[in-house]
Scaffold this active site. Structure first.
Site, PDB file in Angstrom:
ATOM      1  N   HIS A  79      32.522   9.788   1.382  1.00  0.00           N
ATOM      2  CA  HIS A  79      32.023  11.006   2.030  1.00  0.00           C
ATOM      3  C   HIS A  79      30.813  10.703   2.933  1.00  0.00           C
ATOM      4  O   HIS A  79      30.651  11.325   3.980  1.00  0.00           O
ATOM      5  CB  HIS A  79      31.681  12.084   0.988  1.00  0.00           C
ATOM      6  CG  HIS A  79      32.860  12.454   0.142  1.00  0.00           C
ATOM      7  ND1 HIS A  79      32.749  13.085  -1.062  1.00  0.00           N
ATOM      8  CD2 HIS A  79      34.196  12.259   0.331  1.00  0.00           C
ATOM      9  CE1 HIS A  79      33.959  13.276  -1.589  1.00  0.00           C
ATOM     10  NE2 HIS A  79      34.852  12.763  -0.757  1.00  0.00           N
ATOM     11  N   HIS A 235      39.703  18.566   3.132  1.00  0.00           N
ATOM     12  CA  HIS A 235      38.996  17.500   2.430  1.00  0.00           C
ATOM     13  C   HIS A 235      39.741  16.169   2.566  1.00  0.00           C
ATOM     14  O   HIS A 235      39.123  15.115   2.725  1.00  0.00           O
ATOM     15  CB  HIS A 235      38.756  17.816   0.947  1.00  0.00           C
ATOM     16  CG  HIS A 235      37.944  16.729   0.321  1.00  0.00           C
ATOM     17  ND1 HIS A 235      36.576  16.647   0.496  1.00  0.00           N
ATOM     18  CD2 HIS A 235      38.304  15.613  -0.352  1.00  0.00           C
ATOM     19  CE1 HIS A 235      36.131  15.537  -0.073  1.00  0.00           C
ATOM     20  NE2 HIS A 235      37.161  14.886  -0.603  1.00  0.00           N
ATOM     21  N   ASP A 239      38.210  12.707   3.949  1.00  0.00           N
ATOM     22  CA  ASP A 239      38.359  11.402   3.299  1.00  0.00           C
ATOM     23  C   ASP A 239      38.932  10.365   4.273  1.00  0.00           C
ATOM     24  O   ASP A 239      38.462   9.227   4.327  1.00  0.00           O
ATOM     25  CB  ASP A 239      39.332  11.506   2.107  1.00  0.00           C
ATOM     26  CG  ASP A 239      38.659  12.008   0.845  1.00  0.00           C
ATOM     27  OD1 ASP A 239      37.414  11.987   0.757  1.00  0.00           O
ATOM     28  OD2 ASP A 239      39.395  12.424  -0.074  1.00  0.00           O
ATOM     29  N   HIS A 262      43.011   7.286  -0.883  1.00  0.00           N
ATOM     30  CA  HIS A 262      42.105   6.198  -0.465  1.00  0.00           C
ATOM     31  C   HIS A 262      42.798   4.840  -0.437  1.00  0.00           C
ATOM     32  O   HIS A 262      42.608   4.057   0.483  1.00  0.00           O
ATOM     33  CB  HIS A 262      40.911   6.128  -1.413  1.00  0.00           C
ATOM     34  CG  HIS A 262      40.070   7.366  -1.384  1.00  0.00           C
ATOM     35  ND1 HIS A 262      39.418   7.795  -0.254  1.00  0.00           N
ATOM     36  CD2 HIS A 262      39.796   8.277  -2.342  1.00  0.00           C
ATOM     37  CE1 HIS A 262      38.771   8.912  -0.525  1.00  0.00           C
ATOM     38  NE2 HIS A 262      38.985   9.233  -1.778  1.00  0.00           N
TER      39      HIS A 262
HETATM   40 ZN   LIG Z   1      36.916  12.880  -1.063  1.00  0.00          ZN
END
Ligand SMILES: [Zn+2]
EC number: 3.5.1.108
Length: 304
Positions: A79, A235, A239, A262
């Site tokens: 973040h 969100h 990311d 991720h």
């Molecule tokens: Zn995140």
């Protein structure tokens, strides 16, 4: 499109309890010279090792993005990296007094607000970009990332969750600092109650509570209201913006992310960088041109 590199006009200091460690973690962001990029300094470790932000120093896990030199690690960098990338900051030193970056409310809002409170400073060097030259796709199970050439940073993100509040959400955006602040920075991370309880029982989330994330049960958000109905996909986009900055320089091109996380973001970026002829780091102009083009050193405060 920004032409010149930027750093912070003054240091930014932040402190909060880390969700993994349960310890208070302080971070200090400091201005850095043009061309220096992003460097993390692990102040909590003896010798204060420096880890430059480069793809080989970044790992994508299921729940977080981790910076590591193979010996020492900093968790939850995504973040903060998202805020730096989104605001167009090229050069910064991040001093970390603890094992992770604090989560705050689970969005990038605190980073953005505190950075812009101090202001940004243009630097007399042209920005470099990671440019996509040819279409490229990376798959990982059901997830997929597609890259295409584009003159700016465009993203398209799709998520699908079997939950009445989420379902399928799609977001399409051209990324620049204003759009980042308006459309992504506020979007909080989210988790499911059962999952969080399980992880807390295992001692994995010592500092996590209802203030660090949107928490969902089977039908609703326990700590709403949502800032927007599609805060979840926003969100994911936040990311993605953070993870793509693992390259160490800003991204230019189109990226389409389907059901990604991720791990896939970082894996796809590394593949993009290592595949021959698919991406390149753009060069600035010759130094003589800098002399005529570069603005005088000046500070400004961006609007928030
Ligand atoms: Zn995140």
């Amino acid at each position: 499109m920004q032409r010149f590199q930027q750093t912070l006009a003054a240091p930014v200091e932040l402190e909060e309890v880390g969700i993994f460690s349960g310890q208070k973690v302080r971070i200090v962001l400091e201005p850095a010279e043009a061309g220096e990029g992003v460097t993390f300094v692990l102040e909590g470790v003896s010798g204060a090792p420096r880890i430059p932000l480069r793809p080989e120093h970044v790992l994508g896990t299921e729940g977080a993005t981790v910076l590591s030199d193979g010996y020492h690690s900093v968790y939850m960098v995504e973040h903060l990296l998202s805020a730096l990338h989104g605001l167009g900051i090229d050069n910064v030193v991040v001093r970390v007094f603890g094992p992770e970056i604090p989560l705050f409310d689970g969005s990038a809002e605190v980073f953005v607000r505190e950075i812009l409170r101090q202001g940004l400073r243009l630097q007399p060097a042209l920005k470099r970009y990671l440019e996509v030259l040819r279409p490229f796709e990376v798959r990982n199970g059901v997830g997929c990332l597609r890259f295409r050439p584009a003159p700016e940073f465009r993203l398209r993100v799709r998520i699908a969750f079997d939950h009445p509040l989420i379902g399928e959400q799609i977001l399409q955006l051209t990324l620049n600092p204003l759009n980042y602040q308006k459309e992504l920075a506020f979007a909080r991370t989210f988790g499911f109650k059962e999952d969080l309880l399980r992880r807390k029982e295992k001692g994995l989330l010592r500092g996590g509570d209802l203030s660090n994330a949107l928490v969902l049960d089977e039908s609703r958000v326990l700590n709403g209201p949502l800032h927007r109905p599609d805060e979840f996909v926003r969100h994911k986009a936040l990311d993605l913006v953070g993870d793509l900055f693992a390259a160490g320089i800003p991204f230019r091109g189109e990226v389409e992310a389907e059901l990604s996380g991720h791990r896939l973001h970082i894996e796809a970026l590394k593949n993009l960088l290592s595949a021959p002829g698919v991406a390149r780091l753009s060069d600035g102009l010759a130094p003589v041109a800098f002399f005529f083009l570069a603005p005088k050193k000046r500070s400004f405060r961006a609007h928030y």
